[in-house]
Motif scaffolding. Structure first.
Motif, PDB file in Angstrom:
ATOM      1  N   ARG A  81       0.848  -1.194   0.000  1.00  8.33           N
ATOM      2  CA  ARG A  81       0.000   0.000   0.000  1.00  8.33           C
ATOM      3  C   ARG A  81       0.882   1.241   0.000  1.00  8.33           C
ATOM      4  O   ARG A  81       1.633   1.476   0.942  1.00  8.33           O
ATOM      5  N   VAL A  82       0.759   2.027  -1.050  1.00 11.80           N
ATOM      6  CA  VAL A  82       1.604   3.208  -1.239  1.00 11.80           C
ATOM      7  C   VAL A  82       0.737   4.432  -1.476  1.00 11.80           C
ATOM      8  O   VAL A  82      -0.258   4.368  -2.210  1.00 11.80           O
ATOM      9  N   VAL A  83       1.111   5.540  -0.862  1.00 11.01           N
ATOM     10  CA  VAL A  83       0.506   6.836  -1.165  1.00 11.01           C
ATOM     11  C   VAL A  83       1.526   7.668  -1.925  1.00 11.01           C
ATOM     12  O   VAL A  83       2.658   7.859  -1.457  1.00 11.01           O
ATOM     13  N   LEU A  84       1.143   8.129  -3.099  1.00  8.85           N
ATOM     14  CA  LEU A  84       1.925   9.104  -3.847  1.00  8.85           C
ATOM     15  C   LEU A  84       1.501  10.487  -3.381  1.00  8.85           C
ATOM     16  O   LEU A  84       0.336  10.862  -3.508  1.00  8.85           O
ATOM     17  N   ASP A  91       4.927  21.827 -12.262  1.00 12.07           N
ATOM     18  CA  ASP A  91       6.298  21.525 -11.855  1.00 12.07           C
ATOM     19  C   ASP A  91       6.731  20.283 -12.632  1.00 12.07           C
ATOM     20  O   ASP A  91       6.415  19.162 -12.261  1.00 12.07           O
ATOM     21  N   ARG A  92       7.467  20.487 -13.733  1.00 11.63           N
ATOM     22  CA  ARG A  92       7.803  19.361 -14.590  1.00 11.63           C
ATOM     23  C   ARG A  92       8.621  18.283 -13.882  1.00 11.63           C
ATOM     24  O   ARG A  92       8.334  17.084 -14.027  1.00 11.63           O
ATOM     25  N   PRO A  93       9.658  18.644 -13.079  1.00 15.66           N
ATOM     26  CA  PRO A  93      10.378  17.587 -12.367  1.00 15.66           C
ATOM     27  C   PRO A  93       9.470  16.759 -11.456  1.00 15.66           C
ATOM     28  O   PRO A  93       9.557  15.528 -11.433  1.00 15.66           O
ATOM     29  N   ALA A  94       8.586  17.432 -10.706  1.00 12.48           N
ATOM     30  CA  ALA A  94       7.682  16.702  -9.818  1.00 12.48           C
ATOM     31  C   ALA A  94       6.737  15.812 -10.613  1.00 12.48           C
ATOM     32  O   ALA A  94       6.433  14.682 -10.207  1.00 12.48           O
ATOM     33  N   THR A  95       6.265  16.300 -11.748  1.00 14.28           N
ATOM     34  CA  THR A  95       5.376  15.504 -12.595  1.00 14.28           C
ATOM     35  C   THR A  95       6.084  14.277 -13.129  1.00 14.28           C
ATOM     36  O   THR A  95       5.507  13.180 -13.190  1.00 14.28           O
ATOM     37  N   THR A  96       7.358  14.429 -13.508  1.00 14.52           N
ATOM     38  CA  THR A  96       8.115  13.292 -14.022  1.00 14.52           C
ATOM     39  C   THR A  96       8.307  12.236 -12.939  1.00 14.52           C
ATOM     40  O   THR A  96       8.187  11.032 -13.192  1.00 14.52           O
ATOM     41  N   VAL A  97       8.596  12.683 -11.710  1.00 17.67           N
ATOM     42  CA  VAL A  97       8.722  11.737 -10.595  1.00 17.67           C
ATOM     43  C   VAL A  97       7.385  11.042 -10.335  1.00 17.67           C
ATOM     44  O   VAL A  97       7.333   9.819 -10.165  1.00 17.67           O
ATOM     45  N   VAL A 101       6.440   7.021 -10.399  1.00 17.93           N
ATOM     46  CA  VAL A 101       5.821   6.263  -9.310  1.00 17.93           C
ATOM     47  C   VAL A 101       4.613   5.492  -9.823  1.00 17.93           C
ATOM     48  O   VAL A 101       4.434   4.303  -9.510  1.00 17.93           O
ATOM     49  N   ARG A 102       3.788   6.143 -10.621  1.00 21.68           N
ATOM     50  CA  ARG A 102       2.593   5.471 -11.146  1.00 21.68           C
ATOM     51  C   ARG A 102       2.972   4.303 -12.053  1.00 21.68           C
ATOM     52  O   ARG A 102       2.355   3.227 -11.979  1.00 21.68           O
ATOM     53  N   ASP A 103       3.961   4.501 -12.914  1.00 21.48           N
ATOM     54  CA  ASP A 103       4.392   3.420 -13.807  1.00 21.48           C
ATOM     55  C   ASP A 103       4.952   2.247 -13.012  1.00 21.48           C
ATOM     56  O   ASP A 103       4.654   1.078 -13.311  1.00 21.48           O
ATOM     57  N   TRP A 104       5.776   2.562 -11.997  1.00 21.65           N
ATOM     58  CA  TRP A 104       6.337   1.510 -11.151  1.00 21.65           C
ATOM     59  C   TRP A 104       5.227   0.757 -10.426  1.00 21.65           C
ATOM     60  O   TRP A 104       5.236  -0.481 -10.370  1.00 21.65           O
ATOM     61  N   ASP A 109       2.217  -4.155  -9.486  1.00 22.98           N
ATOM     62  CA  ASP A 109       0.905  -4.468  -8.914  1.00 22.98           C
ATOM     63  C   ASP A 109       0.768  -3.933  -7.492  1.00 22.98           C
ATOM     64  O   ASP A 109       0.296  -4.609  -6.580  1.00 22.98           O
ATOM     65  N   VAL A 110       1.209  -2.698  -7.317  1.00 23.08           N
ATOM     66  CA  VAL A 110       1.120  -2.019  -6.026  1.00 23.08           C
ATOM     67  C   VAL A 110      -0.248  -1.363  -5.889  1.00 23.08           C
ATOM     68  O   VAL A 110      -0.806  -0.848  -6.862  1.00 23.08           O
ATOM     69  N   SER A 111      -0.801  -1.364  -4.690  1.00 24.02           N
ATOM     70  CA  SER A 111      -2.050  -0.659  -4.419  1.00 24.02           C
ATOM     71  C   SER A 111      -1.712   0.802  -4.134  1.00 24.02           C
ATOM     72  O   SER A 111      -1.145   1.126  -3.092  1.00 24.02           O
TER      73      SER A 111
END
Length: 232
Positions: A81-84, A91-97, A101-104, A109-111
């Motif tokens: 269980r992860v909260v992003l 903020d392009r750098p923050a968006t890229t990070v 996270v979403r792709d990972w 198969d992370v919740s």
């Protein structure tokens, strides 16, 4: 550098709690609705020996530079269980990070749930909303969240945090960072490092930082900085 008095932390955090917890907090992904019993996931696999060099387990607040790919063998067990935690600012750098996270999370198969700070006055409440979900891990994306995290994390030592693309100036043992020389913002009035370079926030580097940082946390190496300067 002197540490912030814990009594001040408690006052600041306490003043924001009521409003923060009253706000809608997240969007869920995956089959886990987070309402039932939950066994804390563990790591599947182990870090390669050259993840930590040269002397083994690092000291608190140490910086390690893992060998490229030394984290590839570590994956979360089912339904981590992860909260992003991120911001609504352009903020392009923050968006890229955040995208990394979403792709990972999709690939592993992370919740995943997402908490977004809606402007400067919502940054501290957003951190509190993220911790109130009691995830296995909060992953932060965005320099603007560094100072709010520094206020909250010392009073939530049972919650693990991973800061990607930045770090806290004085992290407690529950805060791990994954960054590189072009992404070394530390907050607390220290300003932006002369080495900062938004162009270094590439999708590949951000994805590697997420994977390496999570692998470190799952393997029990927390409260440190995982530097990817030589790893990507």
């Amino acid at each position: 550098m002197s540490r912030r008095p814990r009594t001040l932390v408690a006052v600041v955090v306490g003043a924001a709690v009521a409003g923060a917890l009253a706000v809608g907090v997240a969007v869920a992904r995956g089959s886990d609705d987070w309402s039932g019993p939950h066994v804390t996931p563990t790591a599947r696999g182990t870090l390669a020996a050259d993840f930590v060099l040269p002397s083994g387990t690092p000291s608190p607040e140490a910086t390690i530079t893992p060998a490229p790919g030394s984290w590839d063998g570590v994956h979360p067990s089912a339904q981590l269980r992860v909260v992003l935690l991120t911001t609504s600012e352009d903020d392009r750098p923050a968006t890229t990070v955040a995208d990394a996270v979403r792709d990972w999370a999709h690939d592993e198969d992370v919740s995943l749930r997402t908490v977004v700070a809606d402007g400067p006055t919502d940054r501290l409440p957003a951190v509190l909303r993220a911790t109130a979900l009691h995830p296995d891990l909060v992953i932060s994306a965005g320099d603007d969240l560094v100072d709010p995290l520094a206020q909250v994390t010392p009073s939530h030592l049972d919650q693990q945090f991973l800061v990607v693309g930045a770090e806290l100036a004085e992290p407690t043992e529950n805060v791990t960072a994954a960054d590189w020389s072009g992404a070394s913002f530390r907050g607390e009035g220290l300003g932006t490092s002369s080495a900062y370079d938004a162009a270094t926030f590439t999708p590949a580097r951000c994805r590697a930082a997420v994977q390496a940082g999570v692998a470190s946390v799952l393997s029990g190496l927390t409260g440190i900085v995982v530097s990817l300067d030589d790893a990507t």
